[in-house]
Structure formats: C-alpha cells, structure tokens
Scaffold this active site. Structure first.
Site, short mmCIF file in Angstrom:
data_model
loop_
_atom_site.label_atom_id
_atom_site.label_comp_id
_atom_site.label_asym_id
_atom_site.label_seq_id
_atom_site.Cartn_x
_atom_site.Cartn_y
_atom_site.Cartn_z
N CYS A 119 -10.41 -3.17 28.11
CA CYS A 119 -9.62 -2.77 29.28
C CYS A 119 -9.95 -1.36 29.76
O CYS A 119 -9.55 -0.96 30.83
CB CYS A 119 -8.13 -2.86 28.96
SG CYS A 119 -7.57 -1.73 27.67
N ARG A 265 -2.22 -10.98 -2.49
CA ARG A 265 -2.52 -9.57 -2.23
C ARG A 265 -2.21 -9.26 -0.77
O ARG A 265 -2.07 -10.15 0.06
CB ARG A 265 -3.98 -9.24 -2.54
CG ARG A 265 -4.99 -9.99 -1.65
CD ARG A 265 -6.42 -9.67 -2.04
NE ARG A 265 -7.39 -10.44 -1.28
CZ ARG A 265 -7.88 -10.09 -0.09
NH1 ARG A 265 -7.49 -8.95 0.47
NH2 ARG A 265 -8.75 -10.85 0.53
#
Length: 285
Positions: A119, A265
């Site tokens: 952008c 994890r």
C-alpha cells in the site's frame, strides 16, 4: 450458497493414477454497497469488493464497516440484505442501509483500508491512522494458561466444517480464558474470516471483546491486528508467523501477540504478562 464445490480430479500416488471426486472451497466476489444520507436524499455507493467464501455475508459486511470506523453500534444499521435486482450477481451484492444520522467519512475510509502489503504507507503512518479510530491501548486483565493455547489448534480444527472437506480455508475463532471456543467463522480469506467473527460479535452487542482472545489459522498480517484492536481484543494468537508491522502495531495497541501456536509450543511477541508463565518457570528450575 454452498461453502464447497464438487470437482473430479486425477489423483496420483506413487506410480498409480485414479479419477476421484473432491471438494474445493468456493471463492466468489462480494460487493458491499452502502445506502446513506438523509431520508429525503438517500444515496448508494459501493465501498468494497472482496473475494470470499459465501456464508455469513452480513457479518462480513458489518465486521468490515466496524473495523474501518464507518459504524460504531448496531443501531447505525437499518437493514443489511442481498440485492436481487441483478440476476447475474445474485447473492454476491450486499446492501447495507445506514441510519440517516450516520455521516460517512469517505476520505477516512479510503485512507484506512490496509489490505494490501504494497500500500506504500510506512509503519508509523499506518499505526497512527488506526490509533485515531480506537479508544487507545487495550486495557484488560485477561490471563491465559499455556495449556489453553496448546489445545486451541485442535479445538478450532474440530469446529472447522469447511476445512474438514477442503483443507483450503481459513478460520478465526473466539475463545475465553478457559479455552472454550465460543464462535468460529471460516473463509478463503483470512481477513474475511476475522471480519465475519467480529461482525457476529458486533451484531450481538458483544464489543469490546475485552475478556476474549482470537485464534487465527494462518499468519498474522497488520490488517488482522488492526481489526482485532478495533474490536478491543487483548490477545491475538495464530498458527503462523506475524509480520514486523503486525508486532509493532500490537505493541502500540497493548495487545498480546502470539505466533507459531502448534506442536505444544508458541512464541510471544508482545505483552507476555497475559500468559501465566509461573508454572513453566517452576518446571524449568
């Protein structure tokens, strides 16, 4: 409209080949149109076209309009329904009628749509623009046990009806501190799935989501942090990795950002104090 579409494929395994039926996630455009203005001078304007998996379109539109700062409360909406005048686009055009008192800042809408990674805005500009729409950093005493995060991927996957058939669709899930999955929305687009989830909470007067977390099935881009911040979410977790700007925005927002939640994890990138690590520290001593 269907979430999945049947196809016939050639499946090759080793030296073998066989023709077999399969299912694909449906992808179709949705145009969101706004009806706005005073009673005696109603106007219509298209505000977005997104590629999405059909289903929960009204929630998608409301989530998008809320996270872009166009609407603030359910009473801002008079109606939200599919247009049927154009048979060629049947089911793919949604018109949202705003209350006559709602003033649409079109310039702000154009500035704050950060769905493209190219952008051209710098990180500070992006974050400053989002901060102008929010009430400030998230304030919440939400606290999560590590074991809750470990269990989330499987719990969310079990609730993913379309993913079970296609393997090609994203999910956004709302969960509480006990790890209970409260709501799941699916879409071929990550941001659409999150818009649907936030839109559902918005319509049920459930915002801000200060006592809930959101779990995403993919990576975390900055636009997903933006939407979660607008919804007041204190903790955003995902199976995949966050981008550098996503982490930067989460830090400014006071949100806990967690990535790589899988295989027992996870990594914490901001506001680690919302994860109860005392038991882990005791175990490691």
């Amino acid at each position: 409209m269907a979430l999945v579409a049947p196809v016939t494929i050639q499946k090759i395994s080793g030296d073998g080949l066989k023709e077999t039926p399969d299912l694909l996630a449906v992808e179709e455009p949705l145009e969101i149109r706004l009806g706005f203005g005073p009673v005696d001078d109603r106007q219509q304007r298209s505000v977005a076209v997104t590629m999405r998996t059909p289903g929960h379109d009204e929630e998608l539109a409301m989530g998008f309009l809320f996270t872009e700062g166009i609407i603030q409360r359910p009473s801002d909406i008079i109606s939200c329904r599919h247009c049927v005048q154009d048979s060629a686009k049947e089911g793919n055009v949604l018109r949202v009628e705003l209350h006559p008192d709602v003033v649409v800042d079109w310039a702000r809408l154009n500035r704050n749509t950060f769905t493209s990674s190219s952008c051209g805005l710098c990180g500070k500009t992006t974050i400053d623009a989002v901060m102008a729409l929010t009430p400030g950093p998230v304030s919440s005493d939400f606290l999560l046990e590590p074991t809750v995060l470990h269990a989330l991927p499987e719990r969310v996957r079990t609730a993913q009806r379309a993913f079970a058939y296609t393997g090609g669709i994203h999910a956004a899930a709302l969960f509480n501190a006990a790890g209970t999955v409260l709501l799941v929305r699916e879409d071929i687009g990550r941001h659409n799935a999150l818009d649907k989830l936030i839109g559902a909470a918005f319509w049920q007067n459930g915002l801000p989501l200060s006592q809930s977390g959101i779990f995403l099935s993919g990576r975390i881009g900055v636009e997903l942090v933006q939407k979660s911040w607008m919804a007041g979410v204190p903790l955003l977790a995902a199976v995949g990795a966050p981008s550098s700007l996503a982490v930067q925005m989460a830090q400014e927002a006071g949100m806990t950002l967690i990535g790589f939640v899988r295989d027992e994890r996870f990594n914490v990138y901001s506001k680690a104090e919302r994860i109860n690590v005392h038991s882990l520290l005791a175990t490691s001593l």
